[in-house]
Design an enzyme around this catalytic site. Structure first.
Site, mmCIF file in Angstrom:
data_model
loop_
_atom_site.group_PDB
_atom_site.id
_atom_site.type_symbol
_atom_site.label_atom_id
_atom_site.label_comp_id
_atom_site.label_asym_id
_atom_site.label_seq_id
_atom_site.Cartn_x
_atom_site.Cartn_y
_atom_site.Cartn_z
ATOM 1 N N GLU A 7 0.349 -1.303 0.134
ATOM 2 C CA GLU A 7 0.262 0.248 0.124
ATOM 3 C C GLU A 7 1.320 2.040 -0.239
ATOM 4 O O GLU A 7 0.399 2.464 -0.768
ATOM 5 C CB GLU A 7 -0.830 -0.014 1.044
ATOM 6 C CG GLU A 7 -1.986 -0.948 1.094
ATOM 7 C CD GLU A 7 -3.000 -0.804 2.111
ATOM 8 O OE1 GLU A 7 -3.285 0.682 2.628
ATOM 9 O OE2 GLU A 7 -3.782 -1.734 2.503
ATOM 10 N N ASP A 82 -2.151 -3.974 3.431
ATOM 11 C CA ASP A 82 -2.385 -4.372 4.919
ATOM 12 C C ASP A 82 -3.189 -5.244 4.929
ATOM 13 O O ASP A 82 -3.786 -6.440 4.396
ATOM 14 C CB ASP A 82 -3.042 -2.728 5.408
ATOM 15 C CG ASP A 82 -1.888 -1.529 5.687
ATOM 16 O OD1 ASP A 82 -0.549 -2.078 4.903
ATOM 17 O OD2 ASP A 82 -1.698 -0.653 5.340
ATOM 18 N N ASP A 84 -5.731 -6.669 7.363
ATOM 19 C CA ASP A 84 -7.315 -6.101 7.656
ATOM 20 C C ASP A 84 -7.897 -5.682 6.428
ATOM 21 O O ASP A 84 -7.226 -6.353 5.566
ATOM 22 C CB ASP A 84 -6.943 -5.075 8.592
ATOM 23 C CG ASP A 84 -6.854 -3.762 7.534
ATOM 24 O OD1 ASP A 84 -6.466 -3.330 6.190
ATOM 25 O OD2 ASP A 84 -5.902 -2.604 7.947
ATOM 26 N N GLU A 86 -9.763 -3.478 4.947
ATOM 27 C CA GLU A 86 -9.392 -2.389 4.140
ATOM 28 C C GLU A 86 -8.222 -2.823 3.241
ATOM 29 O O GLU A 86 -8.432 -2.632 1.270
ATOM 30 C CB GLU A 86 -8.227 -1.525 4.677
ATOM 31 C CG GLU A 86 -9.427 0.149 3.998
ATOM 32 C CD GLU A 86 -10.893 0.273 4.408
ATOM 33 O OE1 GLU A 86 -11.018 0.627 3.333
ATOM 34 O OE2 GLU A 86 -11.146 -0.261 5.225
ATOM 35 N N TYR A 287 2.144 -4.663 12.982
ATOM 36 C CA TYR A 287 0.814 -3.644 12.689
ATOM 37 C C TYR A 287 0.182 -2.419 13.106
ATOM 38 O O TYR A 287 0.317 -3.592 14.373
ATOM 39 C CB TYR A 287 0.136 -5.119 11.717
ATOM 40 C CG TYR A 287 -1.062 -3.398 10.867
ATOM 41 C CD1 TYR A 287 -0.428 -3.469 9.562
ATOM 42 C CD2 TYR A 287 -2.015 -4.114 10.605
ATOM 43 C CE1 TYR A 287 -1.224 -2.261 8.593
ATOM 44 C CE2 TYR A 287 -2.661 -3.407 9.734
ATOM 45 C CZ TYR A 287 -2.901 -2.870 8.608
ATOM 46 O OH TYR A 287 -3.785 -1.840 8.496
ATOM 47 N N ARG A 289 -3.033 -1.465 12.977
ATOM 48 C CA ARG A 289 -4.485 -1.195 13.654
ATOM 49 C C ARG A 289 -5.545 -2.648 13.485
ATOM 50 O O ARG A 289 -4.917 -3.625 12.901
ATOM 51 C CB ARG A 289 -5.413 -0.901 11.815
ATOM 52 C CG ARG A 289 -4.860 0.323 11.554
ATOM 53 C CD ARG A 289 -5.397 0.553 10.039
ATOM 54 N NE ARG A 289 -4.697 0.217 9.168
ATOM 55 C CZ ARG A 289 -4.011 1.405 9.044
ATOM 56 N NH1 ARG A 289 -3.063 2.351 8.980
ATOM 57 N NH2 ARG A 289 -2.802 1.117 7.143
ATOM 58 N N HIS A 334 -4.824 -9.990 14.654
ATOM 59 C CA HIS A 334 -3.325 -9.387 14.376
ATOM 60 C C HIS A 334 -3.161 -9.275 15.874
ATOM 61 O O HIS A 334 -3.047 -9.740 16.901
ATOM 62 C CB HIS A 334 -2.838 -8.114 13.914
ATOM 63 C CG HIS A 334 -3.433 -8.000 12.472
ATOM 64 N ND1 HIS A 334 -3.281 -8.358 11.323
ATOM 65 C CD2 HIS A 334 -4.908 -6.956 12.476
ATOM 66 C CE1 HIS A 334 -4.238 -8.226 10.771
ATOM 67 N NE2 HIS A 334 -5.524 -7.463 11.285
#
Length: 602
Positions: A7, A82, A84, A86, A287, A289, A334
């Site tokens: 990203e 990433d 997740d 998103e 990570y 988030r 995570h």
């Protein structure tokens, strides 16, 4: 040649250095496409199919990626957005735009930017998780429908542009507005907590608090002080000594890092998020988030090794390490946020990055350390006379005997109500000489300090984030953008409120006399808090009148639960989004009856 698409362009240099020859790294720079700006982009007549358009600022990025895909071949493309929902959605959009087969595209994820993590990820690519993609699309569709349907009605109602509604932002605004209204409407009663100071046989002073219910009026306080002063003959009724242990807090999740960054470093939630992202991209932390509060077993063992080296074996918790109970609604996908290299106690390119890294490092390390241990002594002092009425005072002393995790990390100091502390009297002074049961104590001073009940404090960014998380509204990864939006829309502002000054009376018995002192208390005052604006009040009133479901706390939390069920494959996009839209349409239709007609263009 293989192509790895991430990203952020800030990751390219670091990841390229970690991969062997034959790999090329490119970045999507976040989302490459989204719903169109000027159209709803959701086809209600076709199972709410989403229609996307490439973002105008990503056209060159997409052209470059297409060229790279043609160069290496679709079978050699790895999607490393990433880890997740998103990120999963971005990988899905990359497949659609770059001509990759969604069913066979190679998806790789990693929790940290380190050599072992990157190499392990590309060695075991998986398929795209379409359930996660569907969950992200649910969130995007619901958020678009709320903004698309309600924002124009706000414009009509206020006859002005610049107003908007959002599924999470409107609830966040409501919380700030209603907290302010609670404070303004608050009318607390006054009480008179009673405390005393006793002199031991070794001439030391022991502060203590009366164990009974605080007098409710000045007259009751006077009568109690009179009884205390007449009793005079006080002695130690009991002494209880017991060991007390406090366990370390869990390592940081996204929201707890945001809260501590605000409290300890005086940053905004957005600043904390931006700094943490930089540390992640540089490979210093995992990570960012995440709503998990646990470390992997391997990380726990690595932390234990570091603890033993830095502090000694007594400071390591032992066994397989310490785990924590996940919060309600946690996805736990995570690890908690931790350093990637335990031997690296400092990291970061700027002072702010370094300070935030030190917080993350200390908190993660402390989570695997031994309890802090205290000796707590509770002393009860009681009057021999008048007996039946029971004039008993309590003094607690806690002495730290073993620092444990506090050697590495100490919790942020919460705000203290200075007026309450003053009114209730000091406690906890350590005696140099022990006292024994039955030992006579001389009453030196007694006081009843009037204090008014206080309303709840206004939110700051840290406490608002904590409240949103407690109510399971939104996700920690969205809190920074939510706060940014309600500030940009001028629904809330950072400010200080002077509050109302009231007189408080303190009655003091000393040297055989009762005297009075007067001080000033502040009711409803706060510094550097979130205060609702006139716009924020207006929008909240409008939504509570016409769209109460949208700003209903339970309803908004249920949306998050629905999205989670879609992510787990237990519900479908075509169940969740139409049901939400049907209710939204009902509310919008009812609201349009009351609202003024839209202005005609001239």
């Amino acid at each position: 040649m293989n192509l790895l698409i991430v990203e952020s362009p800030n990751k390219i240099k670091k990841i390229t250095a970690l991969l062997p020859q034959g790999w090329h790294v490119e970045a999507s720079v976040g989302h490459i496409r989204d719903l169109p700006l000027r159209d709803l982009g959701i086809d209600r007549s076709n199972n709410y199919r989403m229609h996307y358009a490439i973002n105008t600022d990503k056209e060159k990025t997409v052209a470059n990626l297409k060229a790279k895909v043609r160069q290496v071949g679709a079978e050699n493309v790895y999607l490393a957005t990433d880890p997740d929902r998103e990120g999963e959605a971005i990988s899905y959009h990359l497949c659609q735009v770059l001509g990759l087969d969604v069913k066979t595209a190679k998806r790789v994820t990693f929790q940290e930017i380190t050599g072992p993590a990157i190499l392990a990820a590309v060695a075991q690519p998986r398929k795209l998780d379409t359930h996660l993609v569907a969950a992200q699309e649910c969130r995007r569709a619901v958020d678009r429908l709320v903004g698309w349907e309600i924002s124009p009605l706000l414009t009509r109602h206020f006859q002005s542009k610049g107003y908007s509604a959002g599924r999470v932002q409107s609830v966040a605004t409501r919380l700030v507005v209603e907290r302010e209204r609670t404070i303004q409407a608050f009318s607390g009663k006054q009480t008179y907590p009673v405390s005393a100071v006793f002199r031991t046989r070794t001439a030391e002073m022991l502060p203590a608090r009366w164990v009974g219910e605080a007098p409710q009026t000045e007259e009751e306080a006077r009568q109690l002080l009179q009884r205390i002063s007449q009793a005079r003959d006080f002695a130690v009724l009991s002494i209880e000594q017991q060991p007390v242990a406090t366990s370390p807090p869990a390592p940081y999740s996204t929201s707890s890092l945001q809260q501590d960054g605000v409290k300890k470093l005086k940053l905004t939630v957005q600043q904390v998020s931006d700094l943490a992202q930089k540390l992640f991209e540089a490979g210093h932390i995992t990570y960012i988030r995440t709503d998990s509060v646990n470390l992997s077993e391997e990380a726990r063992q690595e932390a234990a090794t570091q603890i033993r080296q830095q502090f000694g074996v007594d400071y390591a918790v032992g066994g397989s390490g310490r785990t924590f109970r996940e919060k309600a609604g946690s996805q736990g996908a995570h690890e908690a946020i931790r350093p990637t290299h335990w031997e690296q106690a400092t990291a970061g390119d700027t002072v702010d990055q370094q300070q935030l890294y030190q917080l993350i490092y200390a908190r993660a390390l402390a989570s695997q350390m031994s309890d802090a241990k205290y000796d707590q002594t509770t002393i009860l002092v009681a009057a021999a006379r008048p007996g039946p009425e029971g004039l008993t005072f309590q003094s607690k002393v806690r002495v730290l005997r073993f620092e444990g995790y506090r050697k590495a990390y100490q919790e942020a100091v919460e705000e203290v109500d200075e007026d309450a502390a003053l009114a209730e009297g000091a406690e906890g002074a350590a005696l140099q000489h022990p006292v024994g049961e039955g030992e006579v104590m001389e009453l030196r001073r007694a006081r009843a300090a009037g204090r008014s009940q206080k309303p709840p404090r206004r939110f700051d960014e840290a406490t608002l984030v904590a409240e949103l998380e407690r109510l399971q509204i939104g996700r920690p990864s969205t809190y920074a953008s939510t706060l940014r939006t309600i500030h940009a829309r001028e629904y809330v502002a950072n400010g200080s409120v002077t509050g109302t000054k009231v007189k408080a009376k303190t009655l003091i018995w000393e040297d055989g006399k009762l005297r009075e002192e007067t001080r000033t208390e502040t009711i409803g005052g706060d510094k550097n808090k979130l205060v609702p604006t006139e716009r924020g009040n207006g929008v909240t009133d409008f939504l509570l009148r016409y769209f109460v479901d949208i700003v209903n706390l339970d309803f908004t939390a249920k949306c998050e639960a629905d999205f989670d069920e879609v992510a787990e494959g237990r519900r479908r996009f075509t169940e969740v989004v139409p049901a939400f839209d049907n209710r939204l349409t009902e509310l919008r239709t009812a609201a349009e009856v009351d609202l003024p007609a839209p202005k005609k263009a001239h």
